[in-house]
Design an enzyme around this catalytic site. Sequence first.
Site, PDB file in Angstrom:
ATOM      1  N   SER A 147     -12.513  77.543  63.074  1.00  0.00           N
ATOM      2  CA  SER A 147     -13.712  76.786  63.459  1.00  0.00           C
ATOM      3  C   SER A 147     -13.563  76.357  64.908  1.00  0.00           C
ATOM      4  O   SER A 147     -12.437  76.177  65.407  1.00  0.00           O
ATOM      5  CB  SER A 147     -13.833  75.537  62.573  1.00  0.00           C
ATOM      6  OG  SER A 147     -14.794  74.646  63.113  1.00  0.00           O
ATOM      7  N   TYR A 160     -10.053  67.956  58.832  1.00  0.00           N
ATOM      8  CA  TYR A 160     -10.556  69.334  58.932  1.00  0.00           C
ATOM      9  C   TYR A 160     -10.126  69.946  60.267  1.00  0.00           C
ATOM     10  O   TYR A 160      -9.609  71.069  60.316  1.00  0.00           O
ATOM     11  CB  TYR A 160     -12.077  69.309  58.809  1.00  0.00           C
ATOM     12  CG  TYR A 160     -12.766  70.639  58.982  1.00  0.00           C
ATOM     13  CD1 TYR A 160     -12.737  71.600  57.975  1.00  0.00           C
ATOM     14  CD2 TYR A 160     -13.489  70.936  60.150  1.00  0.00           C
ATOM     15  CE1 TYR A 160     -13.403  72.820  58.128  1.00  0.00           C
ATOM     16  CE2 TYR A 160     -14.150  72.137  60.305  1.00  0.00           C
ATOM     17  CZ  TYR A 160     -14.106  73.084  59.292  1.00  0.00           C
ATOM     18  OH  TYR A 160     -14.760  74.286  59.447  1.00  0.00           O
ATOM     19  N   LYS A 164      -7.742  73.176  60.877  1.00  0.00           N
ATOM     20  CA  LYS A 164      -8.177  74.395  61.562  1.00  0.00           C
ATOM     21  C   LYS A 164      -7.309  74.651  62.804  1.00  0.00           C
ATOM     22  O   LYS A 164      -7.043  75.808  63.145  1.00  0.00           O
ATOM     23  CB  LYS A 164      -9.659  74.314  61.932  1.00  0.00           C
ATOM     24  CG  LYS A 164     -10.595  74.338  60.714  1.00  0.00           C
ATOM     25  CD  LYS A 164     -10.508  75.647  59.920  1.00  0.00           C
ATOM     26  CE  LYS A 164     -11.643  75.811  58.925  1.00  0.00           C
ATOM     27  NZ  LYS A 164     -11.544  77.021  58.115  1.00  0.00           N
TER      28      LYS A 164
HETATM   29  N1  LIG Z   1     -20.917  77.256  58.294  1.00  0.00           N
HETATM   30  C1  LIG Z   1     -20.442  76.744  59.416  1.00  0.00           C
HETATM   31  O1  LIG Z   1     -21.191  76.165  60.229  1.00  0.00           O
HETATM   32  C2  LIG Z   1     -18.978  76.895  59.744  1.00  0.00           C
HETATM   33  C3  LIG Z   1     -18.563  76.565  61.052  1.00  0.00           C
HETATM   34  C4  LIG Z   1     -17.226  76.719  61.387  1.00  0.00           C
HETATM   35  C5  LIG Z   1     -16.316  77.176  60.444  1.00  0.00           C
HETATM   36  N2  LIG Z   1     -16.735  77.476  59.182  1.00  0.00           N
HETATM   37  C6  LIG Z   1     -15.722  77.947  58.229  1.00  0.00           C
HETATM   38  O2  LIG Z   1     -16.192  79.122  57.612  1.00  0.00           O
HETATM   39  C7  LIG Z   1     -15.636  79.216  56.297  1.00  0.00           C
HETATM   40  C8  LIG Z   1     -16.756  79.491  55.307  1.00  0.00           C
HETATM   41  O3  LIG Z   1     -17.719  78.459  55.427  1.00  0.00           O
HETATM   42  P1  LIG Z   1     -19.202  78.622  54.843  1.00  0.00           P
HETATM   43  O4  LIG Z   1     -20.068  77.740  55.664  1.00  0.00           O
HETATM   44  O5  LIG Z   1     -19.533  80.042  54.674  1.00  0.00           O
HETATM   45  O6  LIG Z   1     -19.012  77.922  53.401  1.00  0.00           O
HETATM   46  P2  LIG Z   1     -19.912  78.020  52.101  1.00  0.00           P
HETATM   47  O7  LIG Z   1     -19.696  76.747  51.363  1.00  0.00           O
HETATM   48  O8  LIG Z   1     -21.326  78.383  52.449  1.00  0.00           O
HETATM   49  O9  LIG Z   1     -19.264  79.231  51.299  1.00  0.00           O
HETATM   50  C9  LIG Z   1     -17.925  79.127  50.881  1.00  0.00           C
HETATM   51  C10 LIG Z   1     -17.671  80.037  49.719  1.00  0.00           C
HETATM   52  O10 LIG Z   1     -16.313  79.793  49.306  1.00  0.00           O
HETATM   53  C11 LIG Z   1     -16.276  79.519  47.911  1.00  0.00           C
HETATM   54  N3  LIG Z   1     -15.187  78.582  47.649  1.00  0.00           N
HETATM   55  C12 LIG Z   1     -15.159  77.252  47.884  1.00  0.00           C
HETATM   56  N4  LIG Z   1     -13.974  76.737  47.505  1.00  0.00           N
HETATM   57  C13 LIG Z   1     -13.245  77.778  47.021  1.00  0.00           C
HETATM   58  C14 LIG Z   1     -11.946  77.884  46.484  1.00  0.00           C
HETATM   59  N5  LIG Z   1     -11.142  76.821  46.354  1.00  0.00           N
HETATM   60  N6  LIG Z   1     -11.512  79.108  46.090  1.00  0.00           N
HETATM   61  C15 LIG Z   1     -12.311  80.194  46.198  1.00  0.00           C
HETATM   62  N7  LIG Z   1     -13.555  80.139  46.687  1.00  0.00           N
HETATM   63  C16 LIG Z   1     -14.018  78.958  47.101  1.00  0.00           C
HETATM   64  C17 LIG Z   1     -17.634  78.942  47.580  1.00  0.00           C
HETATM   65  O11 LIG Z   1     -17.966  79.133  46.211  1.00  0.00           O
HETATM   66  C18 LIG Z   1     -18.555  79.731  48.520  1.00  0.00           C
HETATM   67  O12 LIG Z   1     -19.052  80.914  47.934  1.00  0.00           O
HETATM   68  C19 LIG Z   1     -14.890  77.913  56.053  1.00  0.00           C
HETATM   69  O13 LIG Z   1     -13.517  78.096  56.292  1.00  0.00           O
HETATM   70  C20 LIG Z   1     -15.482  76.975  57.099  1.00  0.00           C
HETATM   71  O14 LIG Z   1     -14.580  75.953  57.477  1.00  0.00           O
HETATM   72  C21 LIG Z   1     -18.045  77.349  58.806  1.00  0.00           C
END
Ligand SMILES: NC(=O)c1ccc[n+]([C@@H]2O[C@H](COP(=O)([O-])OP(=O)(O)OC[C@H]3O[C@@H](n4cnc5c(N)ncnc54)[C@H](O)[C@@H]3O)[C@@H](O)[C@H]2O)c1
Length: 281
Positions: A147, A160, A164
Amino acid sequence: MPSQDHSLTGQVAIVTGGGGGIGRAIALAFAAAGADIVIADIIPQRCDEAAASIRALGRDVLAVPTDAADPAQIRALVAQADRQFGRIDILVNNVGGVSGRPFLEQSERSWRRHIDLNLVSMFAATSAAVPTIIRGGRGGAVVNVSSIEASRAAPNYAVYAACKAGMNNFTRTMALELAVHGIRVNAIAPDYTLTPGLHGNVTGPVDPSTWRPPSPEQQQATRRRIPLGRGGIDTECGKAALFLASPMSSYVTGAVLPVDGGSWASSGWIRNEAGQWTLGG
Ligand SMILES: NC(=O)c1ccc[n+]([C@@H]2O[C@H](COP(=O)([O-])OP(=O)(O)OC[C@H]3O[C@@H](n4cnc5c(N)ncnc54)[C@H](O)[C@@H]3O)[C@@H](O)[C@H]2O)c1
């Protein structure tokens, strides 16, 4: 650039959290590039739905409800994938999560949960899957989903951001440890990306009909803060991860690639009401 450089044909990729959001977009990008996919998502309906989308692309899939933060469950899935496909080439450590509040108001239970989701899941899957990649003797790739918060202060998101930042340095260290096996280890670092999690859709199937569109004020704030003037789309993370997993990036390892519309580069510069860049508003 020869098109086969994008190809993952014949390869097998594990994607943690591959049932929704960025993980799902990565899984579909890899499948479209020819890889068979192993989905480790905690929500059964999301495993099923992602599996159907991957099969529709003509690829084979193993999708098993799995808590990626539980090392025993990830080990079991890797063993099952090894039996089904006979190889693993790529690991994507995508599972992560965040809830916002000042650190001093965060419970021990909450900060331990952050560490489990954002770090333990990565250690568990790397420890379980990489020995199989090594055994294949063909090299491979690990892509970690970090992130922008790894590389800047993040008030209300201290644990968090610390996790990261740890992920970024684990990426660099593993790049060195695994180079001898021809395994490249890199990360993508998204900023604000439209996903189910971002919209509070964290249980059950992915359901965009429940997502509220950003208000005009939120859109204006995004335009001012992010140089490209908009939030990211999950498929843009998919494409960046495909670059890092494919021969397109054959001489790239230990890198953290921002997928953030330029917001890390802007580092405190935002647009004022007139659209001109200014430090701090
Ligand atoms: N969306 C953003 O703005 C953003 C920004 C920076 C970083 N990220 C990072 O991207 C990654 C994905 O984020 P996202 O926004 O797509 O999340 P999201 O919540 O939309 O999707 C996450 C997926 O992971 C699954 N999940 C959650 N906990 C789990 C576990 N313990 N075991 C297996 N599966 C699990 C959920 O069911 C879901 O399908 C994360 O690491 C997040 O920190 C996201």
